[in-house]
Scaffold this motif. Structure first.
Motif, PDB file in Angstrom:
ATOM      1  N   ASP A 122      -4.411  -1.935   0.715  1.00 14.69           N
ATOM      2  CA  ASP A 122      -3.487  -2.633   1.606  1.00 14.69           C
ATOM      3  C   ASP A 122      -3.505  -4.141   1.345  1.00 14.69           C
ATOM      4  N   ASP A 123      -4.689  -4.701   1.150  1.00 11.20           N
ATOM      5  CA  ASP A 123      -4.817  -6.128   0.844  1.00 11.20           C
ATOM      6  C   ASP A 123      -4.112  -6.469  -0.468  1.00 11.20           C
ATOM      7  N   LYS A 175      -8.236  -0.339   2.963  1.00 13.91           N
ATOM      8  CA  LYS A 175      -7.894  -1.724   3.268  1.00 13.91           C
ATOM      9  C   LYS A 175      -7.772  -2.549   1.990  1.00 13.91           C
ATOM     10  N   ASP A 203     -12.214   3.594   5.133  1.00  9.76           N
ATOM     11  CA  ASP A 203     -11.270   2.624   5.715  1.00  9.76           C
ATOM     12  C   ASP A 203     -11.272   1.320   4.918  1.00  9.76           C
ATOM     13  N   ALA A 204     -12.445   0.881   4.484  1.00  8.30           N
ATOM     14  CA  ALA A 204     -12.536  -0.351   3.693  1.00  8.30           C
ATOM     15  C   ALA A 204     -11.869  -0.165   2.332  1.00  8.30           C
ATOM     16  N   CYS A 261       1.330   5.793   0.850  1.00  7.19           N
ATOM     17  CA  CYS A 261       0.107   5.867   0.059  1.00  7.19           C
ATOM     18  C   CYS A 261       0.276   6.986  -0.959  1.00  7.19           C
ATOM     19  N   HIS A 278      -6.724  -4.392  -6.888  1.00  5.14           N
ATOM     20  CA  HIS A 278      -7.992  -4.859  -6.314  1.00  5.14           C
ATOM     21  C   HIS A 278      -9.077  -4.426  -7.294  1.00  5.14           C
ATOM     22  N   TYR A 328      -0.399  -6.535   0.229  1.00  8.87           N
ATOM     23  CA  TYR A 328       0.006  -7.766   0.923  1.00  8.87           C
ATOM     24  C   TYR A 328      -0.043  -8.981  -0.002  1.00  8.87           C
TER      25      TYR A 328
END
Length: 131
Positions: A79-80, A76, A72-73, A17, A96, A83
């Protein structure tokens, strides 16, 4: 980007990160593309059992943090995006933005060989922290 305030840390087995508090989306994409290209070039000189060494990178900005109900969201979302970069072809940068994940090349048109004055922004980018 590249200031003393930037933070890089391991965020899992093979994930890292990078927090760039003073970067806007365009700057984050440029930083990420430079990093991705450097890793790709470094990996080209390594024979790791026929596996390429590359980087898939996900970006989310503080500008969009209000749409997340927790830190955390927010993480995420990055992270999304990472991916999604892996899913659509690997060795890519995805962002994002406004609840959608899009390849960075659809957001910011960059030519790293041209220098800052030749970059073209495909969409307006407001300042905000980047993860």
């Amino acid at each position: 980007p590249g200031l003393e305030r930037d933070i890089a840390a391991r965020y899992g087995g093979d994930e890292f990160c990078i927090i760039v508090p003073e970067a806007n989306l365009e700057e984050a994409v440029i930083l990420s593309e430079r990093l991705r290209l450097q890793i790709e070039a470094f990996g080209a000189g390594i024979d790791f059992e026929g596996t390429a060494v590359t980087a898939s990178i996900g970006i989310v900005t503080q500008k969009n943090a209000g749409q997340f109900d927790s830190e955390d969201a927010f993480l995420k979302a990055a992270d999304d995006a990472c991916y999604e970069a892996k899913k659509i072809g690997r060795n890519l940068v995805c962002c994002h933005i406004d609840g959608k994940i899009v390849p960075a090349k659809e957001v910011v048109n960059i030519d790293l060989s041209a220098g800052p004055s030749k970059r073209q922004t495909a969409r307006s980018c407001d300042d905000g922290d980047v993860v």
